[in-house]
Design an enzyme around this catalytic site. Structure first.
Site, short mmCIF file in Angstrom:
data_model
loop_
_atom_site.label_atom_id
_atom_site.label_comp_id
_atom_site.label_asym_id
_atom_site.label_seq_id
_atom_site.Cartn_x
_atom_site.Cartn_y
_atom_site.Cartn_z
N TYR A 65 1.26 -0.74 6.86
CA TYR A 65 2.51 -0.04 6.54
C TYR A 65 3.50 -1.01 5.91
CZ TYR A 65 4.70 -2.15 10.70
OH TYR A 65 5.21 -3.03 11.63
N CYS A 66 4.44 -0.44 5.15
CA CYS A 66 5.56 -1.18 4.60
C CYS A 66 6.77 -0.24 4.58
CB CYS A 66 5.24 -1.73 3.21
SG CYS A 66 4.83 -0.46 1.98
N THR A 67 7.83 -0.63 3.91
CA THR A 67 9.07 0.14 3.98
C THR A 67 8.93 1.54 3.39
OG1 THR A 67 10.30 -1.92 3.78
CG2 THR A 67 11.53 0.12 3.43
N VAL A 108 7.56 3.49 6.24
CA VAL A 108 8.37 3.67 7.45
C VAL A 108 9.48 4.68 7.23
CG1 VAL A 108 9.81 2.49 9.15
CG2 VAL A 108 7.86 1.29 8.15
#
Length: 324
Positions: free
Chosen positions: A177-179, A206
């Site tokens: 996952y990332c932003t 996220v």
């Protein structure tokens, strides 16, 4: 009546034959609107962060979706009180997020929805991999996530080598996952190339998880590359306990500041009491520097951009401040 604003986070991987023409069209469309942004366009597509007066932001979203290349683009929207970038910036950038190596974007990990992600987290079966920089995950991350001590996205290809040595790619399922999703789009081909057979990426990042699931399995706040710096992932749940500490007194704090020593200017975590006590500096040595700018508490912790951490290197993705 108080004006209302939107913060938009978006990207779209698509072939853009003439990115410089696209940049010019963007600048022309935005020039008279009450907006600010940091948008990068290349042959790979578009990567943008944007803020604007709600009607003008709506105009931009409609305009972009009507363009042939971007009709399927998805926007993640937050409600804000004012513009969160200093100006309108639309530039060419060869890599939408600077990984520093060629990747085959046709090879992608499976996208899973925020709800599917939440359910898989509860299975406790996969390696949860945070592909953001260390100063980002320091203030917020998923529970039980693997948190690489990495300062720029360019270090992640080397980290993939290390990960493949530490665990069996054939049998280790990975949830990354990332932003907002774009770093996973670029990094998942690297993991697949290293032999990882079961790789998932959080669709929309996220931001989407917070909007669709809520706080859920997330701890702390989300680092963002704009004037806010840290936000709760769920707008309806703003009172989030800090998981990081003040660098001076180790009390809980998730507030980042730029050091008031102009020759340092590093991002550091600090509580409200210590930031005043140390006059905006990250340490005693910096506080004695002859080039300390006067600490202005009225600015809050708004980034000081002249030599911001996110402008250290022209060759790193952190120069763009547009990682999502």
């Amino acid at each position: 009546m108080e004006k209302k604003y939107y913060a938009l986070a978006y990207y779209y991987i698509t072939r853009v034959d003439n990115p410089h023409e696209e940049i010019a069209l963007h600048k022309k469309f935005l020039e008279d609107l009450d907006v600010s942004c940091r948008i990068y366009i290349s042959e790979q597509g578009i990567n943008g962060q944007f803020s604007g007066y709600e009607p003008h932001a709506e105009l931009y979203m409609q305009w972009l979706k009507e363009r042939p290349n971007f009709s399927k683009i998805k926007f993640k929207i937050h409600h804000i009180k004012e513009n969160i970038f200093p100006r309108i910036t639309v530039k060419y950038r060869k890599e939408l997020a600077a990984l520093g190596c060629e990747v085959d974007l046709s090879k992608q990990a499976k996208h899973i929805s925020p709800q599917e992600w939440h359910e898989k987290l509860q299975e406790n079966r996969c390696l949860i991999l945070d592909v953001r920089n260390n100063y980002e995950w320091k203030i917020g991350h998923f529970d039980n996530a693997t948190l690489p001590d990495i300062q720029t996205f360019r270090e992640f290809p080397e980290y993939a080598e290390k990960l493949a040595q530490e665990c069996d790619p054939e049998t280790t399922p990975v949830m990354m996952y990332c932003t907002g999703g774009i770093r996973c789009e670029l990094y998942s081909p690297v993991l697949l190339e290293k032999g990882f057979k079961e790789v998932y990426q959080l669709d929309g990042g996220v931001i989407a998880y917070g909007q669709q699931v809520g706080t859920g399995k997330w701890l702390g706040k989300l680092f963002v590359f704009d004037d806010r710096l840290a936000i709760p992932i769920d707008e309806s749940d703003p009172d989030v306990a800090p998981i990081a500490e003040c660098c001076h007194c180790q009390t809980p704090s998730d507030a980042y500041y730029n050091c008031a020593n102009t020759d340092c200017n590093a991002l550091f975590l600090c509580c409200d009491e210590c930031i005043h006590q140390h006059q905006g500096c990250c340490g005693e040595e910096c506080s004695q520097s002859p080039r300390v700018r006067k600490f202005d508490s009225s600015r809050g912790n708004k980034p000081f951009r002249r030599a911001h951490l996110c402008e250290i290197s022209e060759n790193s993705e952190s120069a763009s401040c547009c990682l999502i």
